[in-house]
Design an enzyme around this catalytic site. Structure first.
Site, PDB file in Angstrom:
ATOM      1  N   LYS A   1      16.238   9.262  17.330  1.00 44.15           N
ATOM      2  CA  LYS A   1      16.577  10.504  16.609  1.00 44.15           C
ATOM      3  C   LYS A   1      17.186  10.170  15.253  1.00 44.15           C
ATOM      4  O   LYS A   1      16.791  10.723  14.244  1.00 44.15           O
ATOM      5  CB  LYS A   1      17.608  11.340  17.383  1.00 44.15           C
ATOM      6  CG  LYS A   1      17.176  12.095  18.591  1.00 44.15           C
ATOM      7  CD  LYS A   1      16.364  13.325  18.352  1.00 44.15           C
ATOM      8  CE  LYS A   1      14.899  12.976  18.308  1.00 44.15           C
ATOM      9  NZ  LYS A   1      14.207  12.981  19.565  1.00 44.15           N
TER      10      LYS A   1
ATOM     11  N   ASN B   1      -9.823  17.353  10.856  1.00 42.85           N
ATOM     12  CA  ASN B   1      -8.689  16.630  11.457  1.00 42.85           C
ATOM     13  C   ASN B   1      -9.265  15.470  12.250  1.00 42.85           C
ATOM     14  O   ASN B   1     -10.322  15.609  12.860  1.00 42.85           O
ATOM     15  CB  ASN B   1      -7.935  17.520  12.452  1.00 42.85           C
ATOM     16  CG  ASN B   1      -7.025  18.496  11.753  1.00 42.85           C
ATOM     17  OD1 ASN B   1      -6.982  18.539  10.537  1.00 42.85           O
ATOM     18  ND2 ASN B   1      -6.300  19.273  12.536  1.00 42.85           N
ATOM     19  N   GLY B   2      -8.535  14.356  12.305  1.00 44.43           N
ATOM     20  CA  GLY B   2      -9.011  13.216  13.095  1.00 44.43           C
ATOM     21  C   GLY B   2      -9.508  12.105  12.194  1.00 44.43           C
ATOM     22  O   GLY B   2      -9.190  12.062  10.996  1.00 44.43           O
TER      23      GLY B   2
ATOM     24  N   ARG C   1       4.063  20.145  11.469  1.00 41.58           N
ATOM     25  CA  ARG C   1       3.323  19.009  12.024  1.00 41.58           C
ATOM     26  C   ARG C   1       3.373  17.796  11.104  1.00 41.58           C
ATOM     27  O   ARG C   1       3.020  16.697  11.518  1.00 41.58           O
ATOM     28  CB  ARG C   1       1.856  19.414  12.245  1.00 41.58           C
ATOM     29  CG  ARG C   1       1.686  20.505  13.286  1.00 41.58           C
ATOM     30  CD  ARG C   1       0.289  21.066  13.244  1.00 41.58           C
ATOM     31  NE  ARG C   1      -0.691  20.065  13.630  1.00 41.58           N
ATOM     32  CZ  ARG C   1      -1.150  19.907  14.854  1.00 41.58           C
ATOM     33  NH1 ARG C   1      -0.710  20.686  15.812  1.00 41.58           N
ATOM     34  NH2 ARG C   1      -2.040  18.990  15.131  1.00 41.58           N
TER      35      ARG C   1
ATOM     36  N   GLU D   1      16.904   6.851  22.793  1.00 39.41           N
ATOM     37  CA  GLU D   1      16.564   8.161  22.242  1.00 39.41           C
ATOM     38  C   GLU D   1      17.492   8.511  21.067  1.00 39.41           C
ATOM     39  O   GLU D   1      17.040   9.035  20.044  1.00 39.41           O
ATOM     40  CB  GLU D   1      16.655   9.214  23.364  1.00 39.41           C
ATOM     41  CG  GLU D   1      16.454  10.654  22.963  1.00 39.41           C
ATOM     42  CD  GLU D   1      15.097  10.958  22.342  1.00 39.41           C
ATOM     43  OE1 GLU D   1      14.201  10.096  22.358  1.00 39.41           O
ATOM     44  OE2 GLU D   1      14.946  12.064  21.800  1.00 39.41           O
TER      45      GLU D   1
ATOM     46  N   GLU E   1      14.598   8.612  12.805  1.00 38.45           N
ATOM     47  CA  GLU E   1      13.482   9.449  12.341  1.00 38.45           C
ATOM     48  C   GLU E   1      13.907  10.552  11.372  1.00 38.45           C
ATOM     49  O   GLU E   1      13.136  10.917  10.491  1.00 38.45           O
ATOM     50  CB  GLU E   1      12.636   9.997  13.498  1.00 38.45           C
ATOM     51  CG  GLU E   1      13.200  11.149  14.261  1.00 38.45           C
ATOM     52  CD  GLU E   1      12.271  11.646  15.360  1.00 38.45           C
ATOM     53  OE1 GLU E   1      11.063  11.755  15.131  1.00 38.45           O
ATOM     54  OE2 GLU E   1      12.771  11.943  16.464  1.00 38.45           O
TER      55      GLU E   1
ATOM     56  N   HIS F   1      23.563 -10.852  24.459  1.00 38.70           N
ATOM     57  CA  HIS F   1      22.332 -11.655  24.428  1.00 38.70           C
ATOM     58  C   HIS F   1      21.646 -11.561  23.073  1.00 38.70           C
ATOM     59  O   HIS F   1      20.488 -11.942  22.947  1.00 38.70           O
ATOM     60  CB  HIS F   1      21.382 -11.221  25.549  1.00 38.70           C
ATOM     61  CG  HIS F   1      21.970 -11.401  26.908  1.00 38.70           C
ATOM     62  ND1 HIS F   1      22.167 -12.634  27.471  1.00 38.70           N
ATOM     63  CD2 HIS F   1      22.451 -10.502  27.791  1.00 38.70           C
ATOM     64  CE1 HIS F   1      22.731 -12.488  28.658  1.00 38.70           C
ATOM     65  NE2 HIS F   1      22.920 -11.199  28.875  1.00 38.70           N
TER      66      HIS F   1
ATOM     67  N   LYS G   1       4.394  16.070  13.920  1.00 37.94           N
ATOM     68  CA  LYS G   1       4.876  16.611  15.193  1.00 37.94           C
ATOM     69  C   LYS G   1       3.981  16.178  16.337  1.00 37.94           C
ATOM     70  O   LYS G   1       4.444  15.772  17.388  1.00 37.94           O
ATOM     71  CB  LYS G   1       4.925  18.139  15.106  1.00 37.94           C
ATOM     72  CG  LYS G   1       5.407  18.823  16.384  1.00 37.94           C
ATOM     73  CD  LYS G   1       6.848  18.498  16.652  1.00 37.94           C
ATOM     74  CE  LYS G   1       7.363  19.058  17.955  1.00 37.94           C
ATOM     75  NZ  LYS G   1       8.601  18.380  18.387  1.00 37.94           N
TER      76      LYS G   1
ATOM     77  N   CYS H   1      -2.700  16.309  10.423  1.00 37.31           N
ATOM     78  CA  CYS H   1      -3.450  17.312   9.671  1.00 37.31           C
ATOM     79  C   CYS H   1      -3.502  18.632  10.437  1.00 37.31           C
ATOM     80  O   CYS H   1      -3.388  18.654  11.662  1.00 37.31           O
ATOM     81  CB  CYS H   1      -4.873  16.844   9.452  1.00 37.31           C
ATOM     82  SG  CYS H   1      -4.985  15.266   8.615  1.00 37.31           S
TER      83      CYS H   1
ATOM     84  N   TRP I   1      -2.537  14.852   6.325  1.00 39.75           N
ATOM     85  CA  TRP I   1      -1.591  13.761   6.551  1.00 39.75           C
ATOM     86  C   TRP I   1      -2.403  12.500   6.306  1.00 39.75           C
ATOM     87  O   TRP I   1      -3.282  12.161   7.089  1.00 39.75           O
ATOM     88  CB  TRP I   1      -1.077  13.843   7.983  1.00 39.75           C
ATOM     89  CG  TRP I   1       0.072  12.960   8.315  1.00 39.75           C
ATOM     90  CD1 TRP I   1       1.372  13.131   7.954  1.00 39.75           C
ATOM     91  CD2 TRP I   1       0.047  11.782   9.124  1.00 39.75           C
ATOM     92  NE1 TRP I   1       2.149  12.128   8.478  1.00 39.75           N
ATOM     93  CE2 TRP I   1       1.368  11.293   9.201  1.00 39.75           C
ATOM     94  CE3 TRP I   1      -0.955  11.089   9.798  1.00 39.75           C
ATOM     95  CZ2 TRP I   1       1.706  10.144   9.909  1.00 39.75           C
ATOM     96  CZ3 TRP I   1      -0.624   9.949  10.508  1.00 39.75           C
ATOM     97  CH2 TRP I   1       0.689   9.489  10.549  1.00 39.75           C
TER      98      TRP I   1
END
Ligand code: M6R
Length: 612
Positions: free
Chosen positions: A489, A98-99, A27, A485, A492, A508, A607, A2, A74
């Site tokens: 990437k 927010n939160g 964000r 990584e 996402e 394995h 973000k 948010c 969000w």
């Protein structure tokens, strides 16, 4: 996550709020809204989807006001619907938040018993009703908010306005970032200073527990009802830093900014092939004492930590553990004397990393255990930077794309600088090695520039991924975290399922997945593991897998049937993971663009993850 923007001014704040929200889009969010005070009325507009939808509605209705609050939501409690979007209103009060209010259900039950009607499924609406209710006992909006906040459990940043207090904006910071932007005859709030850069570069950074009252001409900050002073700081970031320039996406721009970002990051520490005398000088005594390192981070920053573990142990013989913050914070880890706890974070506000840090500090203090704390961070004013003993900044400039790129490679450069520093303080780094690494660091931006020349070749390869559903990334040593990584990437931003593995783990388990539909990306620098990696490539080929290899130009790996190769310029072995990050970023970027996803704001992601 948010985002909050608010303002109180003589001019109309509508455009400022909308522009602020646009700057917070990076964000991640799923709805947006705004409330303005006009002639003792709350004018509210909310929309699901992009800020552009909200902007259109606001402009169609010519909504104006000199004081207002705005929000990108969000979804956490309740779906992304118009009713759940902020601001939430109760009587004459409007609130953005927010939160998370953890005890909202208990408060909601109590408020419903008092007759308050809830129109959303959010936790936030309780705040609006509580403030409205508290105003039955006081005429002061500030006092009402001060009465309410002790009742709220969780993490929150708030912006609150009231029709009968048409010249003031109340804001609260408790566990969720909030800054005040100081203008001339006008003042603003935001959860991210980037949102306010068009109107000011002067900021007051609130601390946890602060409640502030803003008018056009004054800012008063209170802690437990007492006035406190918070300094005004000037920011040197420019507005242009937050624009895409000639690039189609922020992510691409940020990939191309890496040579400069690394150059900036190392320039703060190096003078030729030596460390600057003042570089982390105040930490010398702490670094001398430490016996081991514990790194705590999330996501991409965690991958940077994984690479640093190899470097700490192989280069300077300092034991290093790395752990995901969301695990570390809850598993009651043993706090060990003389440990350097390092938080790695682009934003410096990631809820899990911050909580892990605070928990560590609390337990060390309670048990009288001597530790040092440090942050490697891209935001100088962040909570982590402020709350650790030492910090080292990655000078990457604002990173807007949700997928971390330049923040990651500058974190690696910063970690190497830190390792050199600790190695010197503890006299564990030979002069020859110092020269080798510092020379390689200075050379790194050029090698990245040369690697970026392969963009078109990587774009061609990316076309072969578009129809795929799964992908494997393999690497060894410091390139195992790069494989992780690369997979992060790709998943996402392109939404292709991808996994990173240490190539030695292939037989394995993951080898069972390999068939002719499975692209396998290989990271093949010219190091002592190269021959073993070549054997892993044979194993994949024997099962019909198609190889996409980023290989050192001197590795001897060449194109052949179902083996595509991009040759990466020769690079010093220690710094190879920085350079090999670039082709995996470009690959993910191009695959995502070809698949038509929202590259800079991928679905469901934010973000800066400031809630748990
Ligand atoms: O701001 P932080 O570095 O603490 O963020 C940690 C992660 O949320 C972040 O790295 C995330 O994994 C990125 N979106 C990955 O590209």
């Amino acid at each position: 996550m948010c985002g909050i923007v608010g303002g109180v001014a003589e001019r109309c704040v509508t455009e400022i709020l909308i522009e602020g929200l646009k700057r917070l889009e990076y964000r991640g969010y799923d709805s947006a809204g705004l409330a303005l005070l006009n002639k003792e009325q709350i004018l509210r507009e909310r929309r699901v989807g992009k800020v552009a939808n909200l902007a259109e509605a606001v402009s169609e209705q010519h909504l104006t006001g000199n004081i207002g609050i705005a929000h990108t939501r969000w979804a956490t409690h309740g779906k992304p619907t118009e009713n759940n979007a902020h601001p939430h209103v109760s009587g004459n009060v409007a609130v953005v938040h927010n939160g998370i209010i953890e005890n909202y259900q208990e408060l909601k039950d109590e408020l419903q018993a008092l007759g308050y009607i809830f129109t959303s499924q959010t936790d936030t609406e309780v705040v609006a009703h509580l403030v409205n209710d508290a105003l039955k006992q006081t005429d002061s909006l500030l006092e009402a908010v001060q009465k309410v906040t002790p009742r709220l459990k969780g993490a929150y940043a708030l912006g609150i306005i009231h029709t009968e207090h048409a010249d003031e904006l109340i804001t609260v910071r408790e566990g969720s970032p909030l800054v005040i932007g100081v203008g001339i005859g006008e003042n603003f709030i935001s959860s991210d200073q980037l949102a306010l850069l068009p109107v000011t570069n002067r900021f007051v950074y609130l601390e946890e527990g602060d409640i502030a009252r803003l008018t056009r001409t004054s800012i008063e900050v209170f802690v437990n009802g007492e006035r406190v002073d918070r300094p005004v700081k000037e920011l040197d970031a420019t507005v242009s830093n937050a624009s895409k320039g000639e690039y189609k996406h922020f992510m691409l721009k940020e990939i191309y900014e890496q040579p400069e970002a690394i150059q900036q990051t190392i320039s703060q520490a190096l003078n030729g092939n030596n460390l600057r005398e003042d570089f982390l000088q105040h930490a010398n005594a702490d670094f001398n004492k430490i016996q081991q390192v514990q790194i705590i981070a999330c996501g991409t920053s965690y991958h940077a930590g994984m690479i640093a573990k190899y470097w700490f142990e192989q280069l300077i013989g300092v034991p290093c553990q790395v752990e995901i913050a969301s695990e570390f914070r809850y598993r009651t880890p043993v706090i060990v004397e003389n440990t350097l706890y390092i938080c790695i974070s682009q934003s410096g506000e990631t809820a899990d990393t911050l909580a892990a840090l605070r928990e560590t500090q609390k337990r060390a203090k309670a048990n009288n255990i001597n530790i040092s704390t440090m942050t490697i961070c891209n935001v100088a004013t962040s909570s982590m930077v402020r709350e650790t003993d030492h910090h080292l900044l990655t000078l990457a400039g604002p990173e807007i794309g949700v997928a971390s790129t330049k923040a990651f490679t500058t974190q690696l450069a910063a970690l190497m600088l830190l390792i050199i520093k600790i190695g010197q303080v503890k006299q564990r780094l030979a002069a020859a090695q110092l020269t080798e690494i510092t020379e390689a660091l200075w050379h790194c931006p050029k090698v990245i520039l040369d690697t970026l020349q392969h963009n078109t070749a990587i774009l061609r390869l990316s076309a072969l991924f578009v129809e795929k559903n799964h992908c494997l990334f393999l690497g060894r040593g410091t390139h195992f975290p790069i494989a992780l990584e690369g997979a992060l990437k790709l998943k996402e931003i392109s939404y292709i399922h991808a996994e990173g593995y240490a190539a030695g783990e292939l037989k394995h388990g993951p080898l069972a997945l390999v068939d002719n539909e499975m692209p396998v990306v290989i990271l093949a620098p010219n190091d002592e593991m190269l021959d073993k990696l070549k054997s892993n490539m044979e194993e994949v080929q024997a099962r019909g897998g198609e190889l996409f290899v980023f290989a050192d130009e001197n590795s001897g790996i060449q194109e052949k049937d179902r083996q595509h190769v991009v040759h990466i310029p020769a690079v010093n072995e220690w710094l190879a993971p920085i350079v090999y990050s670039v082709p995996v970023q470009l690959l993910s970027y191009h695959v995502a663009v070809l698949r038509g996803t929202d590259v800079d704001q991928p679905r469901n992601l934010a973000k800066s993850v400031t809630v748990e």
